[in-house]
Scaffold this active site. Structure first.
Site, PDB file in Angstrom:
ATOM      1  N   ASN A  71      31.813  41.773  37.460  1.00  0.00           N
ATOM      2  CA  ASN A  71      31.177  41.016  38.546  1.00  0.00           C
ATOM      3  C   ASN A  71      29.996  41.824  39.100  1.00  0.00           C
ATOM      4  O   ASN A  71      30.175  42.940  39.589  1.00  0.00           O
ATOM      5  CB  ASN A  71      32.224  40.736  39.636  1.00  0.00           C
ATOM      6  N   HIS A  99      27.464  42.709  43.628  1.00  0.00           N
ATOM      7  CA  HIS A  99      27.089  43.747  44.587  1.00  0.00           C
ATOM      8  C   HIS A  99      25.801  44.481  44.222  1.00  0.00           C
ATOM      9  O   HIS A  99      25.240  45.195  45.050  1.00  0.00           O
ATOM     10  CB  HIS A  99      28.257  44.702  44.844  1.00  0.00           C
ATOM     11  N   HIS A 101      28.905  35.147  41.593  1.00  0.00           N
ATOM     12  CA  HIS A 101      29.332  34.136  42.562  1.00  0.00           C
ATOM     13  C   HIS A 101      28.082  33.635  43.279  1.00  0.00           C
ATOM     14  O   HIS A 101      27.449  34.394  44.021  1.00  0.00           O
ATOM     15  CB  HIS A 101      30.322  34.779  43.547  1.00  0.00           C
ATOM     16  N   ARG A 161      27.061  31.902  46.140  1.00  0.00           N
ATOM     17  CA  ARG A 161      27.653  31.429  47.405  1.00  0.00           C
ATOM     18  C   ARG A 161      26.721  30.449  48.100  1.00  0.00           C
ATOM     19  O   ARG A 161      25.510  30.504  47.935  1.00  0.00           O
ATOM     20  CB  ARG A 161      27.916  32.617  48.330  1.00  0.00           C
ATOM     21  N   ARG A 206      24.254  35.034  49.950  1.00  0.00           N
ATOM     22  CA  ARG A 206      24.164  36.383  50.548  1.00  0.00           C
ATOM     23  C   ARG A 206      23.897  37.464  49.497  1.00  0.00           C
ATOM     24  O   ARG A 206      23.476  38.547  49.829  1.00  0.00           O
ATOM     25  CB  ARG A 206      25.440  36.718  51.319  1.00  0.00           C
ATOM     26  N   GLU A 234      31.577  32.091  39.592  1.00  0.00           N
ATOM     27  CA  GLU A 234      32.529  31.800  40.669  1.00  0.00           C
ATOM     28  C   GLU A 234      31.845  30.820  41.613  1.00  0.00           C
ATOM     29  O   GLU A 234      30.677  31.000  41.970  1.00  0.00           O
ATOM     30  CB  GLU A 234      32.874  33.077  41.436  1.00  0.00           C
ATOM     31  N   THR A 256      35.879  37.143  48.912  1.00  0.00           N
ATOM     32  CA  THR A 256      36.814  36.022  48.807  1.00  0.00           C
ATOM     33  C   THR A 256      38.190  36.437  49.315  1.00  0.00           C
ATOM     34  O   THR A 256      38.749  37.426  48.851  1.00  0.00           O
ATOM     35  CB  THR A 256      36.919  35.573  47.330  1.00  0.00           C
ATOM     36  N   GLU A 304      42.930  32.276  37.486  1.00  0.00           N
ATOM     37  CA  GLU A 304      42.743  33.714  37.733  1.00  0.00           C
ATOM     38  C   GLU A 304      43.695  34.071  38.866  1.00  0.00           C
ATOM     39  O   GLU A 304      43.580  33.532  39.978  1.00  0.00           O
ATOM     40  CB  GLU A 304      41.299  34.039  38.116  1.00  0.00           C
ATOM     41  N   HIS A 322      40.459  40.809  41.582  1.00  0.00           N
ATOM     42  CA  HIS A 322      40.259  41.112  42.999  1.00  0.00           C
ATOM     43  C   HIS A 322      40.934  42.419  43.404  1.00  0.00           C
ATOM     44  O   HIS A 322      42.148  42.564  43.291  1.00  0.00           O
ATOM     45  CB  HIS A 322      40.739  39.994  43.940  1.00  0.00           C
TER      46      HIS A 322
HETATM   47  N1  PXP Z   1      37.669  37.499  41.053  1.00  0.00           N
HETATM   48  C1  PXP Z   1      37.242  36.665  42.037  1.00  0.00           C
HETATM   49  C2  PXP Z   1      37.602  35.232  41.943  1.00  0.00           C
HETATM   50  C3  PXP Z   1      36.461  37.143  43.110  1.00  0.00           C
HETATM   51  O1  PXP Z   1      36.063  36.294  44.072  1.00  0.00           O
HETATM   52  C4  PXP Z   1      36.095  38.488  43.121  1.00  0.00           C
HETATM   53  C5  PXP Z   1      35.220  39.008  44.225  1.00  0.00           C
HETATM   54  O2  PXP Z   1      33.958  38.430  44.127  1.00  0.00           O
HETATM   55  C6  PXP Z   1      36.534  39.308  42.067  1.00  0.00           C
HETATM   56  C7  PXP Z   1      37.340  38.795  41.064  1.00  0.00           C
HETATM   57  C8  PXP Z   1      36.165  40.762  41.997  1.00  0.00           C
HETATM   58  O3  PXP Z   1      36.774  41.433  43.056  1.00  0.00           O
HETATM   59  P1  PXP Z   1      36.415  42.975  43.297  1.00  0.00           P
HETATM   60  O4  PXP Z   1      34.980  43.012  43.684  1.00  0.00           O
HETATM   61  O5  PXP Z   1      37.350  43.362  44.396  1.00  0.00           O
HETATM   62  O6  PXP Z   1      36.673  43.687  42.014  1.00  0.00           O
END
Ligand code: PXP
Length: 245
Positions: free
Chosen positions: A7, A10, A43, A45, A49, A70, A101, A151, A199
């Protein structure tokens, strides 16, 4: 063997901190693929953001592995996702005030809308996954709403593995949350679903989840991007790929 979904949100969070053009999450996607990512996750959003529409379009054009978007059930976002047609869409809840999330999507409560959205996405050739808590009725509701995949939200386990602020983790909480994930994995497989997890997974807490047979994908963001600040993204991804393989 489970794939690693990286992901990259960030990277865009850092860019948006200055409302400028760097660092570019599209570059991050290329680096993550060079490090062995099986999937790039982002994602889009409602509040934009971090990832913005330009990123989504360029990711679709340039990512050569699986692309996972996402997304909430918001009509504007659904329209964009259908037009973009990523490889996979993961339906998530979205709340303006959250830092990230929080909690899984309540598919039971939103069954009609999830059914509608998953049909539109499937018609566009998109694999539909739902991000849900490790709860049996949510798994069956996701299947009944037309999702091919789920997921499992690993946040409760991640919090247990960290422990409360200033205190040691409680091993009983870790055991309970791991058992919930294991049961949800099996329930998902028994329901005929492809099962992913994500997550709060980190280099230090991934092992008990990665060792469970049957997961097809782990989606990990914050921990990989945090490490990449020190090691570079390619190395950070390669290290996590080694841990989930
Ligand atoms: N899976 C989903 C559905 C999420 O919303 C997120 C956060 O954007 C992640 C995985 C990744 O989470 P983390 O950044 O805590 O690894």
């Amino acid at each position: 063997m489970a794939g690693l979904g990286v992901n990259i949100d960030h990277v865009a969070t850092v860019r948006q901190a200055r409302m400028t053009v760097e660092p570019d999450p599209v570059w991050a996607a290329a680096e993550a693929q060079l490090g062995g990512a099986d999937c790039i996750t982002f994602h889009l959003r409602k509040d934009r953001r971090h990832i913005c529409d330009r990123d989504a379009k360029l990711l679709k054009q340039t990512v050569t592995c699986k692309l996972n978007m996402e997304m909430s059930l918001d009509p504007e976002i659904v329209e964009i996702a259908v037009a973009l047609a990523p490889t996979q869409a993961t339906l998530v809840p979205e709340n303006r005030r959250e830092i990230t999330t929080e909690g899984g999507l309540d598919v039971v409560a939103h069954a009609d809308r999830v059914t509608e959205v998953s049909r539109a996405l499937r018609d566009a050739g998109v694999i539909v996954s739902a991000f849900i808590d490790p709860v049996g009725e949510q798994i069956l509701a996701a299947r009944d709403a037309g999702c091919e995949a789920i997921e499992i939200h690993t946040g409760a386990y991640a919090n247990a593995s960290l422990g409360p602020p200033g205190a040691n983790p409680d091993p009983r909480k870790i055991d309970t949350t791991i058992a919930e994930i294991r049961t949800a994995l099996q329930d998902g497989i028994d329901a005929g679903l492809i099962v992913h997890a994500g997550h709060g997974l980190t280099y230090t807490n991934i092992a008990p989840v990665a060792s469970m047979e049957g997961f097809r994908e782990f989606n990990i963001g914050h921990s990989i991007i945090a490490r990449a600040i020190f090691t570079g993204l390619r190395r950070a991804v390669a290290k996590m790929k080694h841990l989930v393989a």
